[in-house]
Write a protein that holds these residues in place. Structure first.
Motif, PDB file in Angstrom:
ATOM      1  N   GLY A 201      19.952 -62.493  24.106  1.00 19.61           N
ATOM      2  CA  GLY A 201      18.562 -62.640  23.692  1.00 19.61           C
ATOM      3  C   GLY A 201      17.721 -61.422  23.998  1.00 19.61           C
ATOM      4  O   GLY A 201      16.490 -61.512  24.106  1.00 19.61           O
ATOM      5  N   THR A 202      18.367 -60.271  24.165  1.00 23.94           N
ATOM      6  CA  THR A 202      17.644 -59.023  24.475  1.00 23.94           C
ATOM      7  C   THR A 202      17.458 -58.201  23.217  1.00 23.94           C
ATOM      8  O   THR A 202      18.117 -58.411  22.193  1.00 23.94           O
ATOM      9  CB  THR A 202      18.424 -58.200  25.516  1.00 23.94           C
ATOM     10  OG1 THR A 202      19.767 -58.008  25.039  1.00 23.94           O
ATOM     11  CG2 THR A 202      18.448 -58.916  26.853  1.00 23.94           C
ATOM     12  N   ALA A 203      16.564 -57.203  23.294  1.00 26.55           N
ATOM     13  CA  ALA A 203      16.316 -56.306  22.160  1.00 26.55           C
ATOM     14  C   ALA A 203      17.033 -54.972  22.335  1.00 26.55           C
ATOM     15  O   ALA A 203      17.444 -54.345  21.360  1.00 26.55           O
ATOM     16  CB  ALA A 203      14.813 -56.060  21.989  1.00 26.55           C
ATOM     17  N   ILE A 204      17.199 -54.509  23.568  1.00 27.87           N
ATOM     18  CA  ILE A 204      17.835 -53.209  23.828  1.00 27.87           C
ATOM     19  C   ILE A 204      18.885 -53.396  24.904  1.00 27.87           C
ATOM     20  O   ILE A 204      18.627 -53.996  25.960  1.00 27.87           O
ATOM     21  CB  ILE A 204      16.799 -52.154  24.295  1.00 27.87           C
ATOM     22  CG1 ILE A 204      15.634 -52.055  23.305  1.00 27.87           C
ATOM     23  CG2 ILE A 204      17.458 -50.793  24.464  1.00 27.87           C
ATOM     24  CD1 ILE A 204      14.490 -51.175  23.805  1.00 27.87           C
ATOM     25  N   MET A 205      20.066 -52.886  24.659  1.00 30.97           N
ATOM     26  CA  MET A 205      21.140 -52.927  25.644  1.00 30.97           C
ATOM     27  C   MET A 205      21.779 -51.552  25.725  1.00 30.97           C
ATOM     28  O   MET A 205      22.111 -50.945  24.701  1.00 30.97           O
ATOM     29  CB  MET A 205      22.196 -53.977  25.257  1.00 30.97           C
ATOM     30  CG  MET A 205      23.300 -54.139  26.299  1.00 30.97           C
ATOM     31  SD  MET A 205      24.537 -55.374  25.802  1.00 30.97           S
ATOM     32  CE  MET A 205      23.549 -56.865  25.826  1.00 30.97           C
ATOM     33  N   ALA A 206      21.960 -51.077  26.962  1.00 28.33           N
ATOM     34  CA  ALA A 206      22.540 -49.751  27.179  1.00 28.33           C
ATOM     35  C   ALA A 206      23.712 -49.862  28.129  1.00 28.33           C
ATOM     36  O   ALA A 206      23.758 -50.747  29.006  1.00 28.33           O
ATOM     37  CB  ALA A 206      21.491 -48.790  27.756  1.00 28.33           C
ATOM     38  N   SER A 207      24.648 -48.955  27.957  1.00 25.36           N
ATOM     39  CA  SER A 207      25.811 -48.933  28.835  1.00 25.36           C
ATOM     40  C   SER A 207      25.447 -48.301  30.181  1.00 25.36           C
ATOM     41  O   SER A 207      24.398 -47.671  30.338  1.00 25.36           O
ATOM     42  CB  SER A 207      26.932 -48.131  28.183  1.00 25.36           C
ATOM     43  OG  SER A 207      26.558 -46.761  28.085  1.00 25.36           O
ATOM     44  N   GLU A 208      26.358 -48.490  31.140  1.00 21.33           N
ATOM     45  CA  GLU A 208      26.140 -47.931  32.466  1.00 21.33           C
ATOM     46  C   GLU A 208      26.057 -46.403  32.408  1.00 21.33           C
ATOM     47  O   GLU A 208      25.280 -45.787  33.133  1.00 21.33           O
ATOM     48  CB  GLU A 208      27.254 -48.380  33.416  1.00 21.33           C
ATOM     49  CG  GLU A 208      27.070 -47.880  34.843  1.00 21.33           C
ATOM     50  CD  GLU A 208      28.162 -48.359  35.780  1.00 21.33           C
ATOM     51  OE1 GLU A 208      27.976 -48.233  36.997  1.00 21.33           O
ATOM     52  OE2 GLU A 208      29.203 -48.855  35.291  1.00 21.33           O
ATOM     53  N   SER A 209      26.855 -45.785  31.521  1.00 21.99           N
ATOM     54  CA  SER A 209      26.837 -44.314  31.438  1.00 21.99           C
ATOM     55  C   SER A 209      25.482 -43.810  30.957  1.00 21.99           C
ATOM     56  O   SER A 209      24.988 -42.778  31.428  1.00 21.99           O
ATOM     57  CB  SER A 209      27.946 -43.827  30.501  1.00 21.99           C
ATOM     58  OG  SER A 209      27.748 -44.316  29.184  1.00 21.99           O
ATOM     59  N   THR A 210      24.875 -44.537  30.028  1.00 20.19           N
ATOM     60  CA  THR A 210      23.539 -44.141  29.578  1.00 20.19           C
ATOM     61  C   THR A 210      22.521 -44.308  30.695  1.00 20.19           C
ATOM     62  O   THR A 210      21.694 -43.426  30.947  1.00 20.19           O
ATOM     63  CB  THR A 210      23.118 -44.969  28.360  1.00 20.19           C
ATOM     64  OG1 THR A 210      24.015 -44.737  27.286  1.00 20.19           O
ATOM     65  CG2 THR A 210      21.698 -44.614  27.928  1.00 20.19           C
ATOM     66  N   MET A 211      22.567 -45.444  31.374  1.00 22.48           N
ATOM     67  CA  MET A 211      21.647 -45.690  32.474  1.00 22.48           C
ATOM     68  C   MET A 211      21.772 -44.612  33.540  1.00 22.48           C
ATOM     69  O   MET A 211      20.772 -44.094  34.056  1.00 22.48           O
ATOM     70  CB  MET A 211      21.903 -47.074  33.060  1.00 22.48           C
ATOM     71  CG  MET A 211      20.896 -47.524  34.123  1.00 22.48           C
ATOM     72  SD  MET A 211      21.282 -46.930  35.803  1.00 22.48           S
ATOM     73  CE  MET A 211      22.809 -47.800  36.136  1.00 22.48           C
ATOM     74  N   ALA A 212      23.021 -44.247  33.866  1.00 23.52           N
ATOM     75  CA  ALA A 212      23.247 -43.265  34.927  1.00 23.52           C
ATOM     76  C   ALA A 212      22.689 -41.893  34.554  1.00 23.52           C
ATOM     77  O   ALA A 212      22.197 -41.145  35.414  1.00 23.52           O
ATOM     78  CB  ALA A 212      24.735 -43.167  35.228  1.00 23.52           C
ATOM     79  N   GLN A 213      22.760 -41.534  33.271  1.00 23.95           N
ATOM     80  CA  GLN A 213      22.310 -40.202  32.858  1.00 23.95           C
ATOM     81  C   GLN A 213      20.789 -40.089  32.720  1.00 23.95           C
ATOM     82  O   GLN A 213      20.275 -38.989  32.519  1.00 23.95           O
ATOM     83  CB  GLN A 213      22.966 -39.818  31.527  1.00 23.95           C
ATOM     84  CG  GLN A 213      24.457 -39.571  31.635  1.00 23.95           C
ATOM     85  CD  GLN A 213      25.032 -38.967  30.364  1.00 23.95           C
ATOM     86  OE1 GLN A 213      24.454 -38.048  29.782  1.00 23.95           O
ATOM     87  NE2 GLN A 213      26.177 -39.462  29.936  1.00 23.95           N
ATOM     88  N   THR A 214      20.080 -41.198  32.836  1.00 21.77           N
ATOM     89  CA  THR A 214      18.615 -41.127  32.727  1.00 21.77           C
ATOM     90  C   THR A 214      17.950 -40.891  34.081  1.00 21.77           C
ATOM     91  O   THR A 214      16.732 -40.680  34.133  1.00 21.77           O
ATOM     92  CB  THR A 214      18.049 -42.427  32.143  1.00 21.77           C
ATOM     93  OG1 THR A 214      18.376 -43.530  33.001  1.00 21.77           O
ATOM     94  CG2 THR A 214      18.607 -42.683  30.754  1.00 21.77           C
ATOM     95  N   GLY A 215      18.735 -40.928  35.156  1.00 24.99           N
ATOM     96  CA  GLY A 215      18.146 -40.725  36.476  1.00 24.99           C
ATOM     97  C   GLY A 215      17.249 -41.882  36.851  1.00 24.99           C
ATOM     98  O   GLY A 215      17.593 -43.046  36.646  1.00 24.99           O
TER      99      GLY A 215
END
Length: 716
Positions: free
Chosen positions: A602-616
């Motif tokens: 039921g979410t609008a945006i989902m990101a992988s752990e690698s994306t999260m990690a690279q955003t600081g």
């Protein structure tokens, strides 16, 4: 400013060297003379370096049009003027003149006339006519104050008749001039080889007698006079400095001086000629006219001097002319030598180095900047250099002007051509290839970085962006084709603008889906951060469109976005005849699966752990789950970006905290407490509601010991 590579540096050096060498080469030596002409004109126009004629050490006595039109000279042959010339010269000498030079040559005496006259010749009946004239020449010559002129020539020399030569004891000097290949006089000879020895030219002889010194030739070949080393760019010549454009030389009409002799005004001759070098010459409109460095600025036949006996003739004001009477060329040399004011020109090596250096400056600008900017740099640099050259010319130093100007212009054109044909070929290809589907600022970033996408593909670390409208098929069925096209154009345009403004590249549209990547083709170290920020902006923008745009009214569109970062192959991929810049790798597939996984949570945006990690620490996140997507055996931890760091709402923070507690209990197999934690926000958060339901089910029916907290998604 464009990025300059090693090939550009080599091209810059070669273009500057070739341009400088060509425009200073002997075949184009007329450019050196043209520089003198332009500098003379600019100095005369801008600086107006005029000098008081009264301070001139040299004056001219002119046999001019007035002389020819006034008795007793009117209608009489010049051979009959010698007696009057002798009387005037005697008065000039008595007036204190330092030396008198003849720029006129009397090749014949009227006493030599063979015209029959009765039983004898006309000349025989006038024997003794030149006696007084020759006596005057002898007396003035004996005092060291007279030099006659001659024209040296192997074929037709012009020399005074023999009696005059004897009267002055052979004190005769050459009046020959030095003419450049374009028939312009810019330099004058210093000496001539006569019978194997150097003999000073007329002007040098006059200056030497005026200063009481003899010309000296140094071992280097340079000529010196009274301690002044005469500058010579061309061996055995002096470069003329027409500082006053001819107006600094006082000019006396010969007929007025003859009348002054009749009047007996010795004081006038003393005022006019005391301490002066006097040149006797003709000033006529169509005889003995010379083109000099004043040809562009215009020169003057001296300045009319004070009159003695006759009224000045009524005549229009004197105008500048491209040519001047030859006597003023010699007068200028005399003044330059006495005042140590001859022009110093740079030798060939220095001219070449300066020309190459100036061309190198311009070609560097042409290499670094756009052609229009480079042209402006050329104009500004040329203007500044011209100002410096004029300032130097005020001090009698002639810097090359036309050679650097033309060489730099040729270098500018050559570099622009080089860039068009070779250096900017990749840039043009890039602009042409991406102009229709890449933001202009992204293209500029790629060009500035100099990192072009390699044909055939290259590995890049990128962040993939997948979005899709939820339930759009059923919505589209209720719309007309026109309404559907309008809606999609507005939606896709709005989303694309946001993606491109954050440095993203839209790879393709698939119906209502958008496939984009960040980090290629433009190299972007912050691609993950920009992708997440774009996703949040897109979500907010869709809410605005639903609320405000007429085309969205009543449809309440929602979309799902999947983000994943990792290595991918990007480049021009396709057939030999048709290809597209796109991306391929497992990174792409995972992003696509994450987009679809949103509907389970039921979410609008989902990101992988690698994306999260690279955003600081740029964003506030909540971990959603560990999932195993279709077609991939390895589990992926997935996260939902909530907002920029510190910008999340109180409700978001509360829901994230309860969800984190529930997820920790879930993974610890404490399903009852997990259900309680998830249940706190289940009414407002679909993801919490999903996990609360699953936790209650597992609490009632616990899983086997080998169970892992990984959600395996069965669909896309």
């Amino acid at each position: 400013m464009r990025r300059i590579g090693g090939r550009d540096i080599v091209a810059t050096i070669l273009i500057a060297l070739v341009a400088g060498a060509i425009f200073t080469s002997p075949p184009l030596q007329t450019l050196q003379g043209l520089s003198l002409d332009i500098l003379t004109a600019l100095r005369g126009k801008l600086v107006r370096d005029r000098r008081d004629p009264a301070t001139s050490p040299v004056v001219v006595v002119a046999i001019d049009g007035e002389t020819y039109e006034t008795p007793p000279f009117q209608g009489s042959p010049t051979q009959t003027w010698t007696r009057e010339i002798g009387r005037v010269l005697a008065s000039i000498t008595e007036g204190g003149a330092k030396v008198i030079g003849f720029d006129v040559i009397f090749k014949n005496s009227i006493e030599q006339s063979e015209i029959p006259f009765g039983d004898t010749s006309f000349g025989a009946r006038l024997k003794g006519f030149d006696r007084d004239y020759l006596i005057a020449l002898r007396q003035i010559s004996d005092s060291g104050k007279l030099v006659l002129g001659e024209i040296l020539s192997n074929d037709h020399p012009d020399v005074p008749y023999r009696a005059q030569q004897v009267a002055v004891r052979n004190t005769v000097r050459a009046l020959n001039v030095h003419t450049d290949p374009d028939d312009v006089i810019r330099r004058m000879p210093l000496s001539f080889a006569i019978e194997g020895r150097p003999v000073p030219a007329m002007a040098v002889e006059l200056a030497a007698r005026a200063t009481g010194a003899k010309p000296e030739i140094a071992p280097s070949g340079a000529t010196g006079l009274s301690g002044y080393a005469i500058p010579s760019a061309v061996p055995n010549t002096v470069t003329l400095n027409f500082r006053g454009l001819g107006r600094d030389i006082p000019t006396y009409s010969f007929v007025d001086l003859r009348a002054c002799v009749e009047k007996g005004d010795r004081d006038f001759f003393r005022r006019a000629f005391d301490g002066k070098v006097v040149l006797l010459g003709t000033i006529l409109n169509f005889e003995d006219r010379k083109l000099t460095s004043m040809r562009l600025s215009g020169g003057y036949d001296g300045t009319p001097a004070e009159r003695c006996a006759l009224p000045a003739p009524a005549s229009p004001p004197q105008k500048a002319r491209s040519d001047v009477a030859g006597v003023f060329v010699h007068a200028t040399v005399v003044r330059n030598l006495i005042e140590h004011d001859a022009v110093t020109e740079l030798g060939f090596p220095l001219r070449t180095i300066l020309t190459i250096a100036f061309a190198a400056i311009i070609v560097c600008a042409a290499c670094a900047f756009a052609p229009t900017t480079a042209a402006i740099v050329w104009l500004a640099s040329t203007a500044v250099y011209a100002a410096i050259a004029v300032a130097a010319f005020v001090h009698a130093l002639a810097l090359p002007l036309t050679e650097p100007t033309l060489a730099s212009l040729a270098a500018l054109a050559s570099m622009i051509g080089y860039r068009f044909v070779l250096a900017d070929r990749d840039e043009r290809f890039l602009r042409k290839s991406f102009a229709l589907y890449l933001a202009p600022e992204v293209i500029e970033t790629m060009v500035a970085s100099g990192k072009m996408p390699a044909l055939g593909g290259e590995m890049r670390n990128v962040t993939m962006f997948f979005s899709d409208l939820s339930g759009f098929s059923s919505i589209a069925e209720t719309m007309t084709p026109g309404e559907l096209v309008t809606l999609m154009n507005e939606y896709l345009s709005a989303m694309t603008d946001i993606i491109e403004s954050h440095g993203g590249y839209v790879d393709k549209y698939i119906g209502d889906s958008i496939v984009a990547m960040f980090g290629a083709p433009a190299d972007d170290p912050a691609h993950a951060r920009n992708a997440v920020r774009a996703a949040l902006k897109c979500h907010d923008k869709l809410a605005e469109l639903n609320a405000d745009h007429p085309a969205f009214a009543g449809h309440r569109l929602s979309h799902r976005i999947g983000l994943n970062s990792g290595e991918a192959v990007v480049g021009n991929i396709g057939s030999r005849r048709r290809f597209n810049y796109t991306v391929m790798s497992d990174t792409v597939n995972v992003a696509s699966r994450l987009e679809g996984a949103n509907k389970y949570y039921g979410t609008a945006i989902m990101a992988s752990e690698s994306t999260m990690a690279q955003t600081g620490d740029a964003f506030a996140w909540r971990e959603l789950d560990a999932i195993r997507v279709l077609g991939r055996g390895e589990a992926v931890r997935v996260f939902e970006p909530l907002a920029e760091k510190g910008a999340e709402s109180a409700d978001q923070a509360k829901a994230a905290a309860a969800y984190a507690e529930g997820l920790a209990r879930w993974r610890a197999r404490d399903y009852a407490k997990a259900a309680d934690a998830f249940g706190q926000m289940a009414d407002v958060d679909p993801a919490s509601a999903l996990f609360a339901k699953r936790a209650r089910a597992l609490a009632a029916n616990p899983p086997p010991p080998d169970w892992t907290p990984v959600n395996t998604l069965e669909g896309k």
